[in-house]
Design a protein around this motif. Structure first.
Motif, PDB file in Angstrom:
ATOM      1  N   GLU A  33       0.821  -1.212   0.000  1.00  0.00           N
ATOM      2  CA  GLU A  33       0.000   0.000   0.000  1.00  0.00           C
ATOM      3  C   GLU A  33       0.856   1.264   0.000  1.00  0.00           C
ATOM      4  N   PHE A  34       1.904   1.297   0.822  1.00  0.00           N
ATOM      5  CA  PHE A  34       2.700   2.512   0.987  1.00  0.00           C
ATOM      6  C   PHE A  34       3.889   2.590   0.028  1.00  0.00           C
ATOM      7  N   ARG A  35       4.452   1.427  -0.344  1.00  0.00           N
ATOM      8  CA  ARG A  35       5.685   1.450  -1.136  1.00  0.00           C
ATOM      9  C   ARG A  35       5.597   0.643  -2.436  1.00  0.00           C
ATOM     10  N   ARG A  36       4.477   0.022  -2.670  1.00  0.00           N
ATOM     11  CA  ARG A  36       4.271  -0.826  -3.848  1.00  0.00           C
ATOM     12  C   ARG A  36       5.321  -1.942  -3.934  1.00  0.00           C
ATOM     13  N   ILE A  37       5.704  -2.475  -2.777  1.00  0.00           N
ATOM     14  CA  ILE A  37       6.604  -3.626  -2.700  1.00  0.00           C
ATOM     15  C   ILE A  37       5.774  -4.876  -2.473  1.00  0.00           C
TER      16      ILE A  37
END
Length: 372
Positions: A33-37
């Motif tokens: 959600e936050f880093r697209r990892i």
């Protein structure tokens, strides 16, 4: 879904459920959600490993099993046991005031007395305390842990602090169904993540820090190791054996073991990222898969299988040696949190100070009715 529909849960089931949420599922969602990892494959691997561990233990290990609610033995004189128990609880509170004021001595004195107290507590449980007394005992454990954290704790080993709180609760749950269920692990994981992050960094400025933080860092490191596709480092299998020795002996002081290996969490920082921007003492959590990739490269599955097999084999020994006491097994199961998050060395540095005293005491204390 299977866990959410299950009834009474064992120590291992509750531990693995908590680990899946706090160290894998929630951080994986937050990382995407936050880093697209994307690390969801690691979540799948853990769920697979957890199920294999549970089913293998069920097949190969004959545990004493749940006992009826206090219909076991009626010890007419339990005064001596209670005296020892309360002395250990008191010592856990004050030991730091009498011993050298170092993080190691505070941790050592607390762990030794805490591990012993769990065996005495099990003996008290066997005699059938009232629900009110049970609540008082558990509240006392919580009070002791809080005092330790506030006045003596060095700030490292936050997962172990959670394990300290879980151990007596799971011990009570073994003797009496107190309503411990998977959904409660779901409810506890959010405050656990918050206070774990706050205790380390004092200030939390974003939701990303809460849901990723150090709880999700091992997933990032493991993914990086997969992407780098390390084969085998120069030291090869000997480096794996060094770390494997720390699984058992990391508690031995370096002064007594001059050639003691350095943990992979420390040396891997130089090999993977370098030390730019971090201190010389900075160590990272590799995760149970990341560590084996770092040590064995393409053969990481062998390392994971070997260590997990060992965790099952040793439980069989603990059950036999403890003569029926379940406290050493619960200490072992709950401490596995450190292994899945950190490494063999992290696990070896934390479990034995609790487990060895508990095993020795359980060997010589009158055994429960389900022992021999």
């Amino acid at each position: 879904m299977r866990q959410s529909l299950a009834g009474r849960t064992s120590a291992l089931e509750f531990t693995l459920s908590s680990v899946s949420l706090i160290l894998f599922i929630i951080p994986a969602i937050a990382l995407y959600e936050f880093r697209r990892i994307d690390v969801f494959i690691l979540v799948f691997y853990f769920i697979l490993v957890a199920d294999l561990l549970l089913y293998t233990r069920m097949i190969f290990i004959k545990e004493p099993g749940y006992l009826p609610a206090y219909k076991i033995l009626d010890y007419s004189n339990n005064k001596g046991i209670k005296c020892f128990f309360w002395f250990l609880m008191f010592w856990s509170l004050v030991a730091g005031s009498f011993l050298p004021n170092t993080p190691l001595m505070s941790y050592l004195s607390f762990s030794l007395s805490y591990g012993l107290s769990l065996v005495f507590f099990e003996r008290i449980l066997i005699s059938g305390p009232t629900n009110k007394a049970l609540f008082f005992y558990l509240l006392s454990y919580l009070f002791v842990v809080v005092i330790y954290v506030v006045f003596y704790w060095s700030g490292f080993g936050r997962l172990l602090v959670g394990a300290y709180i879980l151990m007596p609760v799971l011990l009570v749950n073994y003797y009496k169904d107190i309503g411990l269920r998977f959904w409660q692990a779901v409810g506890l994981c959010f405050p656990a993540l918050y206070y774990a992050q706050l205790s380390r960094y004092d200030v939390i400025s974003s939701a990303e820090q809460i849901f990723i933080g150090s709880a999700g860092h091992h997933l990032i490191v493991t993914k990086d190791l997969f992407d780098i596709k390390f084969t085998v480092f120069a030291s090869g299998f000997s480096q794996f054996l060094d770390q494997f020795s720390l699984f058992f002996l990391n508690w031995v002081p370096r002064d007594l073991w001059v050639s003691k290996p350095v943990g992979a969490g420390l040396i891997s920082v130089d090999d993977i990222y370098g030390r730019t921007g971090v201190s010389e003492n900075y160590s990272q959590s590799l995760g149970y898969i990341g560590e084996q990739i770092y040590l064995l490269g393409d053969f990481f599955v062998v390392g994971v299988f070997l260590v997990l097999s060992l965790t099952i084999f040793l439980v069989k020994y603990f059950i036999k040696y403890s003569r029926g006491y379940i406290a050493p097994v619960i200490i072992w199961d709950v401490s596995l949190i450190s292994y899945f998050w950190g490494s063999m060395a992290t696990f070896g540095a934390r479990v034995w100070f609790l487990l060895i005293p508990a095993l020795i005491l359980s060997r010589f204390l009158m055994s429960p009715a389900h022992g021999k």
